[in-house]
Design an enzyme around this catalytic site. Structure first.
Site, short mmCIF file in Angstrom:
data_model
loop_
_atom_site.label_atom_id
_atom_site.label_comp_id
_atom_site.label_asym_id
_atom_site.label_seq_id
_atom_site.Cartn_x
_atom_site.Cartn_y
_atom_site.Cartn_z
N HIS A 1 -69.18 -10.84 -16.93
CA HIS A 1 -68.65 -11.34 -15.66
C HIS A 1 -68.29 -12.81 -15.90
CE1 HIS A 1 -71.46 -8.21 -14.21
NE2 HIS A 1 -70.60 -8.04 -13.25
N ASP B 1 -71.38 -14.84 -15.97
CA ASP B 1 -72.35 -14.61 -17.06
C ASP B 1 -72.05 -15.62 -18.16
OD1 ASP B 1 -73.09 -12.29 -15.73
OD2 ASP B 1 -71.92 -10.98 -17.03
N MET C 1 -63.96 -5.84 -22.53
CA MET C 1 -63.89 -5.76 -21.05
C MET C 1 -64.42 -7.04 -20.42
SD MET C 1 -66.19 -5.21 -18.32
CE MET C 1 -67.41 -3.92 -18.18
N GLU D 1 -65.17 0.81 -10.31
CA GLU D 1 -66.52 1.39 -10.46
C GLU D 1 -67.13 1.65 -9.10
OE1 GLU D 1 -69.06 -0.92 -12.99
OE2 GLU D 1 -70.88 0.10 -12.28
N LYS E 1 -70.16 3.02 -6.44
CA LYS E 1 -71.61 3.12 -6.27
C LYS E 1 -71.84 3.44 -4.79
CE LYS E 1 -75.87 0.58 -7.19
NZ LYS E 1 -76.49 -0.72 -7.53
N GLU F 1 -70.27 5.26 -13.62
CA GLU F 1 -71.61 4.91 -14.13
C GLU F 1 -72.59 6.04 -13.85
OE1 GLU F 1 -73.30 0.96 -13.74
OE2 GLU F 1 -75.20 1.84 -13.07
N HIS G 1 -75.05 5.53 -10.95
CA HIS G 1 -74.47 5.51 -9.61
C HIS G 1 -74.18 6.92 -9.10
CE1 HIS G 1 -72.97 1.12 -10.39
NE2 HIS G 1 -74.27 1.26 -10.47
N ASP H 1 -69.80 3.45 -17.92
CA ASP H 1 -71.08 2.74 -17.91
C ASP H 1 -72.20 3.74 -18.12
OD1 ASP H 1 -69.90 0.31 -17.51
OD2 ASP H 1 -70.79 -0.08 -15.53
N ASP I 1 -81.47 1.78 -7.58
CA ASP I 1 -80.71 1.57 -8.82
C ASP I 1 -81.65 1.16 -9.95
OD1 ASP I 1 -78.74 1.03 -10.62
OD2 ASP I 1 -78.09 -0.82 -9.68
N ASP J 1 -80.99 1.53 -13.57
CA ASP J 1 -80.33 0.95 -14.75
C ASP J 1 -81.17 1.03 -16.02
OD1 ASP J 1 -77.93 0.33 -13.53
OD2 ASP J 1 -78.39 -1.78 -13.21
N ASP K 1 -74.61 -0.17 -19.47
CA ASP K 1 -74.86 -1.05 -18.32
C ASP K 1 -76.28 -0.81 -17.85
OD1 ASP K 1 -74.70 -2.78 -16.27
OD2 ASP K 1 -73.38 -1.55 -15.02
#
Ligand code: GLT
Ligand code: MN
Ligand code: MN
Length: 391
Positions: free
Chosen positions: A58, A61, A92, A185, A187, A221, A224, A249, A259, A261, A291
């Site tokens: 991102h 990030d 990406m 994406e 969710k 994902e 998700h 993802d 969530d 992950d 992810d």
């Protein structure tokens, strides 16, 4: 076994800076961080050490939101140096349109035009940053694009605004010559009570309403779709069928939980097996992006174990898929279950008036057809045996 499940660049395993860089804070809550933050450059080195192919980010990030231009330059230089040292690439990039307070009621779908304009500005700058490092896929995860109550928000307005934003940014990408493909994406919820366009299938429908649908696909994902109680591989198959599987993802998740992950392959062995089998068989050529986050129990050695585990599990499922396809007994049962029979060719496929008339007049032995056992129980247990290493 000759296959030692070592990741190689051709496997295209990627991680986000936010994944291995997670401090172990609950994702949308406020417990204390468990791991110290590492710089983006150090995270690249960590990923190089475990054998990843690429790193995604991102905007924030990499460059903190309030960094000065001089600070930003320094971070970028160090990041570039780490990429050069390790050979990692950046396939990406994406925009954080969900952490800052200004996005409390959405970004592109906020009712407030100032928020929408700010979100556009941030996305354009994020696209510039991604392009600087060679990213060709730009992900849009609209974590805050939704509501807890519909008292003052209208999903029709939300969709209109989201469409306007994507159309705007598509033109921006083309005007800059970035050549991005967008990957949307979905969710179902969290951090919002309800997020607009909650599933991959919903995204696929929406894409066709855009000005340039050909440049927009999806980034499904696993976690998700599982949160929504859905079959992930089926969603991925639909995306593939539509020519829209631009990114993926991978992670793991119990059904009907918050969530999580988790590390890919941690929980949903069979679903993940079918997924990897699908991706490999159709020849999906994009990144296998993880992810996910290491458990909050881990230090950075544990983060490396987590990252290695994601890639290793993928390669194990891939090997199991190969064994499944080469297993004569299994394949004989698969073939038997399909009951291939040319006698129906005259009725199936493309419509013709003659075909329809002949089919309407045909007499089927419904009970005989229904009475045939398909041996899925036997086959499925064979798969279980194969997966658990006793076949
Ligand atoms: C966030 C989210 C992910 C998205 C990322 C991209 S960020 O961690 O939970 O599913 O893919 O914005
Ligand atoms: Mn997630
Ligand atoms: Mn994701």
């Amino acid at each position: 076994m000759a296959n030692n499940f070592q990741p190689k660049p051709e496997h295209k395993f990627t991680f986000g800076l936010w994944t291995v860089g997670s401090s172990g804070r609950d994702q949308f809550a406020t417990n204390d961080p468990i791991r110290n933050s590492l710089s983006p450059a150090d995270l690249v080195r960590l990923l190089g050490e475990v054998g990843a192919y690429g790193v995604n980010f991102h905007d924030n990030d990499l460059i903190p939101m309030d960094a000065t231009p001089a600070e930003a330059d320094k971070i970028k230089k160090e990041f570039r140096k780490a990429l050069d040292e390790t050979g990692l690439v950046v396939p990406m990039a994406t925009t954080n349109l969900f952490s800052a307070a200004i996005f409390k009621d959405g970004a592109f779908t906020s009712n407030d035009p100032k928020v929408r304009a700010y979100a556009l500005q941030k996305a354009m700058r994020g696209m510039d940053l991604g392009a600087e490092f060679g990213a060709k896929i730009y992900v849009f995860w609209g974590g805050r694009e939704g509501s807890e109550t519909d008292v003052a928000k209208n999903p029709l307005e939300g969709l209109k605004h989201f469409r306007e934003a994507l159309n705007f940014l598509g033109e921006y990408s083309n005007s800059q010559g970035y050549g991005y493909k967008f990957a949307l994406e979905a969710k179902p919820n969290e951090p919002r009570g309800d997020i607009y366009l909650p599933t991959t299938g919903a995204m696929l429908g929406f894409i066709e309403t855009l000005d340039h649908p050909e440049m927009v696909g999806v980034n499904p994902e696993l976690a998700h779709e599982h949160m929504a109680g859905l079959n992930f591989m089926h969603a991925v198959a639909q995306a593939w069928d539509a020519g829209k599987l631009f990114h993926i993802d991978l992670n793991d998740q119990n059904y009907a939980r918050f969530d999580q992950d988790w590390r890919f392959g941690q929980q949903s062995w069979k679903q993940s097996f079918f997924l990897v089998k699908f991706l490999e068989e159709v020849g999906y050529n994009g990144s296998r992006h993880f992810d996910a986050h290491a458990f909050r129990t881990e230090d950075y050695e544990g983060v490396k174990d987590f990252a290695r585990g994601c890639m290793r599990s993928y390669l194990i499922f891939k090997e199991k898929a190969r064994l499944f396809n080469e297993d004569k007994e299994i394949q004989a049962l698969v073939a038997e279950s399909k009951a291939e029979d040319k006698s129906m060719d005259k009725f199936l496929g493309k419509f013709s008036a003659e075909k329809a008339a002949e089919l309407k007049a045909f007499s089927f032995d419904r009970n005989a057809i229904a009475g045939r056992g398909l041996k899925y129980e036997k086959l499925d247990q064979m798969l279980t045996d194969l997966m658990l290493g006793v076949r």
